[in-house]
Design an enzyme around this catalytic site. Structure first.
Site, PDB file in Angstrom:
ATOM      1  N   HIS A   9      33.442 -57.279 -23.383  1.00  0.00           N
ATOM      2  CA  HIS A   9      32.968 -55.959 -24.074  1.00  0.00           C
ATOM      3  C   HIS A   9      32.792 -54.913 -22.913  1.00  0.00           C
ATOM      4  CE1 HIS A   9      30.199 -52.995 -25.825  1.00  0.00           C
ATOM      5  NE2 HIS A   9      30.588 -53.501 -27.148  1.00  0.00           N
ATOM      6  N   ASP A  59      31.547 -59.070 -32.689  1.00  0.00           N
ATOM      7  CA  ASP A  59      32.526 -59.474 -33.759  1.00  0.00           C
ATOM      8  C   ASP A  59      32.893 -60.827 -33.789  1.00  0.00           C
ATOM      9  OD1 ASP A  59      33.057 -56.568 -34.574  1.00  0.00           O
ATOM     10  OD2 ASP A  59      34.215 -56.390 -32.591  1.00  0.00           O
TER      11      ASP A  59
END
Ligand code: ACO
Length: 432
Positions: free
Chosen positions: A307, A365
């Protein structure tokens, strides 16, 4: 408030400029460069990697600590102890609602959940196989034509009504986009149901048979909505703010946010995770996929890992992982091969030196696609669900921006690298 300053020195002999350093209530201080324009000086920061585009009191992220909070409340507390309606209220009004405030807010959202009957005609103008995000963007934008009373966005009451309408109607639009793809009749919202349960009903029920919403699944979806409700000044939120800064109608601004979210670098990653897990298919193939992800000559990346901001762990991933367990348990799908692959992939990657050294952890996700799939939600609807949840953050950020004192239209500068001024050449004299 600190009295820190930084001084900008120029090597061409110009006077130095002293800039204030502003404290934040949490997180890094920022250098206030607003006065630079008066000196004819601009800064370049394409991608906004070092530039705060606004002041906001809604969401705070500490990527190193793996912290996400809304209005000072930890996301885990909100995910486990609140429902989505409470989180919407919190984002919009700054405080968790009292029981009476919650009742009134929820009633208002329910009351606005139907769309104008002629919105059906807007849907019918689209091809049957249009992507549901294309439908959502088109129909949400078109709603500005149905609510001309939303144009006076500098009136707080108008903003409030628009926020309620958007929170109420976007789920209806998202569910109908799916129904339109299927060629099934649109299902009208049910006031007896909670926010996520009503959405599941509109998406999955048909007029032919009774549809009972499973409360465990509705709760799981509600939690996913909470986890996606807001995430500070990301691309789509910044888009909503920039569009909204002109005074544009909120339905158009939220449609702009949806357009920004649609891109694979933003809202599309969970679909890619599911595809990757399906391709892996079996735990025996995991070592091979890990090697591929580590190979510098191969562009392949482990989808759902890493991320830009979270460099410790993504707090949302932890909650979704647990939610995946609950959902698969409820549906008697504990032996789901994809979930097994995901768990094993996570275990192996987290022990691997490459992923440890680069601080690559599962992101939000990684497990959300598995939950959606178990809920019977097709992958084309993953981004629409993200948009539905993020509408909460978008309307809150839009409203905060327009109510800020000294509000200004967003108008970035540029560094011009094109041609210098030159003589116009008539058509008959142009060569080459
Ligand atoms: N698999 C393998 N290696 C990776 C991965 C990954 N998923 N992610 C990053 N790396 C490596 C990079 O190759 C790079 O290695 P290097 O230093 O040797 O060049 C290093 O880790 C740093 O990666 P960057 O791309 O510089 O990190 P950045 O912060 O720019 O990217 C991103 C973050 C885009 C999320 C990246 O980790 C990625 O592509 N992940 C996979 C896609 C994904 O899951 N996206 C969803 C993000 S969550 C969300 O948007 C809601």
């Amino acid at each position: 408030m600190s009295n820190n300053t930084v001084t900008l020195n120029f090597s061409d002999g110009r006077e130095p400029i002293e800039l204030p350093v502003l404290d934040s209530s949490m997180g890094n201080p920022v250098i206030d460069i607003r006065m630079l324009a008066a000196h004819g000086i601009y800064t370049l920061d394409a991608g906004f990697t070092s530039t705060a585009s606004c002041e906001s009191g809604i969401t705070f992220i500490d990527g190193d600590e793996g912290l996400l909070s809304h209005r000072g409340y930890d996301i885990e507390d909100l995910a486990y102890k609140s429902d989505f309606i409470e989180v919407c209220y919190l984002l919009l009004y700054g405080e968790l609602p009292t029981a009476a405030q919650k009742h009134a807010f929820e009633s208002s959202i329910r009351h606005h959940s139907m769309v104008h009957d002629q919105v059906v005609n807007v849907f019918r103008g689209f091809r049957r196989d249009a992507h549901p995000m294309a439908l959502m963007i088109g129909v949400t934008g078109a709603m500005s034509a149905f609510y001309p009373d939303a144009h006076d966005v500098f009136d707080p009451a108008v903003r409030d009504l628009a926020a309620h309408r958007l929170l109420a109607k976007v789920p209806t639009v998202a569910a109908w986009a799916h129904k339109y793809n299927l060629g099934e009749p649109f299902m009208y919202p049910q006031h007896r149901l909670g926010y996520a349960a009503n959405f599941l009903y509109m998406m999955q029920a048909t007029p032919c048979e009774n549809y009972e919403v499973n409360p465990v699944l509705a709760r799981a979806l509600e939690r996913i909505f909470i986890l996606h409700a807001d995430h500070e000044q990301n691309a789509s939120t910044s888009t909503v703010r920039l569009a909204g800064s002109t005074g544009a109608t909120p339905f158009a601004c939220i449609a702009a946010g949806m357009a920004s979210l649609w891109g694979p670098l933003h809202g599309g990653a969970n679909e890619a995770v599911l595809k990757m897990l399906e391709e892996i298919g079996d735990v025996s193939k995991i070592p091979e996929i890990i090697e591929r992800a580590k190979d510098k000559t191969n562009p392949f990346r482990l989808m759902g890992f890493g991320h830009r901001i979270y460099k410790n762990f993504d707090p949302r991933a932890k909650v979704i992982r647990e939610t995946a367990h609950e959902v698969l348990n409820e549906l008697d799908m504990n032996d789901d091969p994809l979930f097994k692959v995901a768990l094993e992939l996570e275990r192996i990657a987290l022990e691997d030196e490459y992923f440890i050294e680069k601080k690559l952890y599962p992101n939000v996700d990684f497990y959300s696609g598995i939950v959606f799939r178990a809920l019977g939600i097709p992958s084309s609807m993953f981004t629409p669900l993200f948009a539905l949840a993020r509408t909460a953050g978008w309307v809150a950020q839009w409203s905060e921006m327009l109510s800020s004192p000294g509000h200004k239209i967003g108008r970035p500068r540029q560094r011009y690298i094109g041609e210098k001024m030159r003589e116009y050449v008539p058509l008959e004299k142009r060569t080459g």
